[in-house]
Design a protein around this motif. Sequence first.
Motif, mmCIF file in Angstrom:
data_model
loop_
_atom_site.group_PDB
_atom_site.id
_atom_site.type_symbol
_atom_site.label_atom_id
_atom_site.label_comp_id
_atom_site.label_asym_id
_atom_site.label_seq_id
_atom_site.Cartn_x
_atom_site.Cartn_y
_atom_site.Cartn_z
ATOM 1 N N ASP A 1 -28.033 -58.610 98.149
ATOM 2 C CA ASP A 1 -29.009 -58.047 99.100
ATOM 3 C C ASP A 1 -29.307 -56.588 98.785
ATOM 4 O O ASP A 1 -30.430 -56.120 98.944
ATOM 5 C CB ASP A 1 -28.486 -58.166 100.540
ATOM 6 N N GLU A 2 -28.270 -55.874 98.338
ATOM 7 C CA GLU A 2 -28.462 -54.457 97.982
ATOM 8 C C GLU A 2 -28.857 -54.369 96.508
ATOM 9 O O GLU A 2 -28.174 -54.901 95.638
ATOM 10 C CB GLU A 2 -27.158 -53.682 98.219
ATOM 11 N N LYS B 1 -28.944 -52.677 93.079
ATOM 12 C CA LYS B 1 -28.052 -51.699 92.443
ATOM 13 C C LYS B 1 -28.629 -51.253 91.108
ATOM 14 O O LYS B 1 -28.970 -52.094 90.269
ATOM 15 C CB LYS B 1 -26.668 -52.311 92.210
ATOM 16 N N GLU C 1 -37.635 -48.978 95.435
ATOM 17 C CA GLU C 1 -37.610 -49.053 96.897
ATOM 18 C C GLU C 1 -38.989 -48.775 97.481
ATOM 19 O O GLU C 1 -39.395 -49.383 98.466
ATOM 20 C CB GLU C 1 -36.563 -48.075 97.447
#
Length: 194
Positions: free
Chosen positions: A174-175, A177, A190
């Motif tokens: 989900d994150e 990296k 982002e």
Amino acid sequence: METQIKKRAEIDAVVTALKQEKVVAFPTETVYGLGVIYDSKIAIERLIEAKQRDMSKRFTLMLSDKEELDQYVYVSYRDQLIIDKFMPGDITVILNSKKEKGTIGIRIPDDVFVRELIRKTGKPLYVTSANISHQPSTTTTKEVLKQLNGRIPLIVEGECGHLQASSVVDLTTDEIKLLRQGRITIEMIEEELK
């Protein structure tokens, strides 16, 4: 082994070398790449030997077009947004593999010659930077020769674009990296998702 230098115009000779399971160095829009056809154990062993690389390290799978992604990896809606914005380009995305257990790095270069080379070869390439492990990345034919002369059969003559390795982004959780910072930043990614 004598290392030959070929011009981009001699693409058919380069394709033949790859199909013969040989290791080939070629310039990309980032740094020089060292590639082999992805499904040949012999070619992969030659690549590891030429680079003096740790056997446990994985290689990036280089594709010619986004349309090929579905054959090799699982792509979510979020992943597709990132891919559509930054590929082809100097980014490697880590995704879950459909072909083997675990994850794989995927790159679609923004280099007309390299993409045509992959198309003509008819298979993706496993690619790593064209240098001996733990040595500096190479960006010119001369630099590749200095490290790999006699270790690989063929170098495509040329120079690289941004002179910086691709950004490596892990999209398997989900994150998001950022594993290696290149020209594309986590902030750029982002921003695209907002």
